[in-house]
Design a protein around this motif. Structure first.
Motif, PDB file in Angstrom:
ATOM      1  N   GLY A 197       0.798  -1.211   0.000  1.00  0.00           N
ATOM      2  CA  GLY A 197       0.000   0.000   0.000  1.00  0.00           C
ATOM      3  C   GLY A 197       0.837   1.270   0.000  1.00  0.00           C
ATOM      4  N   LEU A 198       2.007   1.211   0.642  1.00  0.00           N
ATOM      5  CA  LEU A 198       2.856   2.398   0.739  1.00  0.00           C
ATOM      6  C   LEU A 198       3.814   2.561  -0.432  1.00  0.00           C
ATOM      7  N   SER A 199       4.070   1.491  -1.169  1.00  0.00           N
ATOM      8  CA  SER A 199       5.155   1.506  -2.153  1.00  0.00           C
ATOM      9  C   SER A 199       4.900   2.435  -3.320  1.00  0.00           C
ATOM     10  N   ALA A 200       3.626   2.744  -3.611  1.00  0.00           N
ATOM     11  CA  ALA A 200       3.322   3.568  -4.788  1.00  0.00           C
ATOM     12  C   ALA A 200       3.038   5.030  -4.419  1.00  0.00           C
ATOM     13  N   HIS A 201       3.340   5.446  -3.199  1.00  0.00           N
ATOM     14  CA  HIS A 201       2.962   6.800  -2.799  1.00  0.00           C
ATOM     15  C   HIS A 201       3.702   7.868  -3.596  1.00  0.00           C
ATOM     16  N   ARG A 202       4.954   7.605  -3.991  1.00  0.00           N
ATOM     17  CA  ARG A 202       5.699   8.606  -4.758  1.00  0.00           C
ATOM     18  C   ARG A 202       5.082   8.812  -6.134  1.00  0.00           C
ATOM     19  N   GLU A 203       4.722   7.726  -6.800  1.00  0.00           N
ATOM     20  CA  GLU A 203       4.118   7.830  -8.128  1.00  0.00           C
ATOM     21  C   GLU A 203       2.742   8.491  -8.051  1.00  0.00           C
ATOM     22  N   VAL A 204       1.962   8.131  -7.028  1.00  0.00           N
ATOM     23  CA  VAL A 204       0.630   8.739  -6.877  1.00  0.00           C
ATOM     24  C   VAL A 204       0.758  10.245  -6.649  1.00  0.00           C
ATOM     25  N   ALA A 205       1.694  10.644  -5.796  1.00  0.00           N
ATOM     26  CA  ALA A 205       1.893  12.075  -5.545  1.00  0.00           C
ATOM     27  C   ALA A 205       2.374  12.792  -6.807  1.00  0.00           C
ATOM     28  N   GLN A 206       3.194  12.124  -7.592  1.00  0.00           N
ATOM     29  CA  GLN A 206       3.690  12.736  -8.826  1.00  0.00           C
ATOM     30  C   GLN A 206       2.545  12.998  -9.804  1.00  0.00           C
ATOM     31  N   PHE A 207       1.614  12.059  -9.931  1.00  0.00           N
ATOM     32  CA  PHE A 207       0.492  12.245 -10.854  1.00  0.00           C
ATOM     33  C   PHE A 207      -0.507  13.269 -10.321  1.00  0.00           C
TER      34      PHE A 207
END
Length: 616
Positions: free
Chosen positions: A213-223
């Motif tokens: 659940g935490l691993s994609a937080h950077r990509e989500v914030a970037q989009f």
């Protein structure tokens, strides 16, 4: 629209078909939890198509995100064909893999999609495939990519080999995907992951889900950062529809079953469509306001054809090199770890027993077949069980094998029409980020809720959980911030180590598995006891046990293929249910298309068939 109705309709798995029936007045119980009902009639095709369309939107978010991140790591002109055709080939392979997975694989309603487990090694390959003039060991990867981009912009003459190096890089990525699929399929046929899965208790699965659940937080914030207004609006609407309006029931005249004469059929439509409604509303709003946040990398010319048949070797055949072999090994290990966690998560949400070894082995084998197909079609991403799509199942509180089948068929249709696949790229990028953010948050919360199965107050368990999660997040960050790249003197080994040590889910699963099975602890302390939690009464425990025995049939082979088990060689018998397995006692599992309850409750048999009823 009404918030309370004397006969609401709710969705649940009941034997062979999806059904819709009104419930009797609810019995008094804890109102803090939602409930679903057993259904006794076929699930309407209109509702099934809408639910499948929701999964397509989540899958499109994953595909656009992964392809965008990969294409941005390439130099301008590094892709010699249309991005929409690349997207269409990924849709096609994901659709074929989804149909195979739900039909003969794990038999869980899992949608197959690319994941970070394929993206990270792909980025390692593309970032390290640089012109020799700028390969200096002391540079960070992003600096190297920037210099390569500048060199390729300046070098356009016939003697420049930069573009050739980048195209070779994409061929290597496709070769790594093929290697990953072959290795994953071999591991599934041998049955090794399925037997290891028996030793993965809550202290192995829960940290893996939290890290997933935490691993994609950077990509989500970037989009989302491309337009925070649209992203926040999507997130707000998804929360309101799934949580605040989840108990609202509206008349479902278009979906009223033909077998019932009741005119008071109601459905929790806001919850069931809590992805489709927000995405559609914000998509239309952004179009009306002229706010278009579409990545140029995915909408670049030339225009895609309306019909196109994906076939191997249309662009370039996958390139098998030692570097591709190393990246493929890391992809296979990480994707297998992620998929096993996805099986456990989906089974837990649907209140099924943990997947047996034969279901895990079949699932990984067919996922490997899907990755081989994706690599041969030139896709830089393989296929694996999708955590965001499982998060969607939890968000709408309904899981259906029939819906997963329809989602797979729709993906195949999008793969045959690149122009239609390109239409999904017109969804604003912050909308895709908002969808991924909410679904990943649901996966994260499910991971936290799994800790109660073990003795979380035990010092042993506290150490395992904290160490697994922190180290799985620390090591990838450490390698991203390191001023000097990992260098052993042999490039394939560098790629393998760099890929594995930057895979958060793989690290969490590996560390949790090693610590859980090497540090002494009682079965009750580890959450492996056979008893039920104390809040269950004796009668409820007995009914729950019966329901679990009946639901275990979901993992069995479909009826037409059950007779093939005696013909399978002895070494491949790990793909078939054992005679004592519950799923093989009554002639196999039910037909595709069941809806499953996601929240526990007291249950009783359905009057018309062997179903389950959950009451308030």
């Amino acid at each position: 629209m009404s918030r309370s109705h004397p006969h609401p309709i709710q969705l649940r798995s009941v034997g062979s078909q999806d059904v819709l029936v009104p419930l009797p007045p609810p019995a008094p119980q804890n109102h803090s939890s939602h409930s679903w009902a057993s259904l006794c009639g076929p699930l309407p095709w209109g509702l099934s198509c809408l639910l499948a369309l929701q999964h397509i939107l989540v899958l499109a978010s994953l595909l656009c995100a992964s392809h965008l991140l990969l294409l941005r790591s390439l130099a301008p002109g590094g892709l010699s064909y249309s991005p929409s055709q690349l997207l269409a080939s990924s849709f096609f392979s994901c659709g074929v893999s989804t149909v195979l997975q739900t039909w003969m694989g794990s038999r869980l309603p899992l949608v197959q999609a690319p994941s970070l487990e394929f993206l990270i090694p792909a980025l390692v390959l593309t970032s390290r495939k640089l012109p020799l003039a700028i390969e200096t060991p002391g540079n960070c990867e992003y600096k190297a990519r920037a210099r390569a981009s500048l060199l390729l912009r300046l070098c356009r003459g016939p003697g420049c080999h930069g573009l050739e190096l980048w195209n070779t890089s994409l061929q290597e990525v496709s070769g790594a995907v093929v290697v990953s699929g072959l290795l994953q399929g071999t591991l599934g046929l041998l049955g090794s992951p399925g037997h290891l899965f028996r030793h993965c208790g809550p202290l192995v699965l829960a940290p893996s889900l939290v890290v997933a659940g935490l691993s994609a937080h950077r990509e989500v914030a970037q989009f989302c950062s491309t337009h925070w207004g649209l992203a926040l609006l999507v997130i707000l609407l998804m929360v309101v529809c799934s949580q605040h309006l989840g108990s609202c029931h509206i008349p479902a005249f278009p979906w009223r079953p033909a077998s019932t004469s009741s005119t008071h059929t109601h459905l929790p439509a806001f919850r069931l469509l809590s992805v489709l409604i927000p995405v559609t509303c914000v998509w239309i709003t952004s179009a009306l306001l002229g706010v278009s946040v579409v990545p140029l990398e995915l909408s670049a010319p030339p225009k895609a054809p309306w019909f196109w048949l994906p076939h191997p070797g249309e662009w370039d055949w996958p390139l098998l090199t030692p570097r591709a072999l190393a990246a493929g090994i890391s992809m296979a290990l990480a994707a297998s770890t992620s998929s096993l966690g996805c099986y456990a998560l989906c089974g837990r949400l649907l209140h099924l027993p943990p997947p047996p070894p034969h279901a895990c082995s079949r699932g990984l084998s067919l996922e490997g077949l899907g990755s081989v197909l994706a690599g041969l079609l030139g896709s830089p991403m393989g296929t694996a069980s999708s955590f965001p799509n499982v998060g969607t199942v939890s968000l709408i509180q309904a899981g259906s094998r029939r819906v997963a089948h329809l989602a797979g068929l729709l993906c195949v249709g999008l793969g045959l029409s690149p122009r239609l696949a390109q239409l999904l790229t017109s969804i604003p990028l912050p909308v895709l980020g908002g969808v991924l953010g909410v679904t990943q948050a649901v996966v994260l919360s499910t991971g936290f809720s799994s800790f109660h199965l073990a003795d979380i107050d035990s010092g042993r368990n506290v150490f395992i959980v904290g160490f697994s999660i922190f180290m799985a997040l620390l090591l990838p960050r450490w390698f991203r911030e390191a001023p000097v790249l990992l260098s052993t003197g042999w490039s394939p080994l560098d790629v393998l180590l760099h890929s594995l040590l930057t895979e958060p889910i793989f690290l969490a699963g590996l560390l949790g598995f090693l610590l859980e099975n090497t540090i002494p602890g009682t079965r009750l302390e580890r959450g492996l006891g056979q008893g039920l939690p104390s809040p269950f009464t004796g009668q409820e425990a007995q009914m729950l046990q019966k329901s679990r025995e009946k639901a275990a049939q979901e993992y069995g082979l479909p009826f037409p293929t059950q007779n093939l088990c005696p013909c399978i060689p002895q070494r491949l018998c790990c793909l078939c249910p054992l005679p004592e397995d519950p799923g093989d006692e009554e002639g196999g599992s039910s037909e595709p298309g069941e809806m499953s309850d996601l929240l526990p409750g007291s249950e009783e048999p359905c009057s018309s068939r062997e179903g389950l009823r959950s009451q308030l």
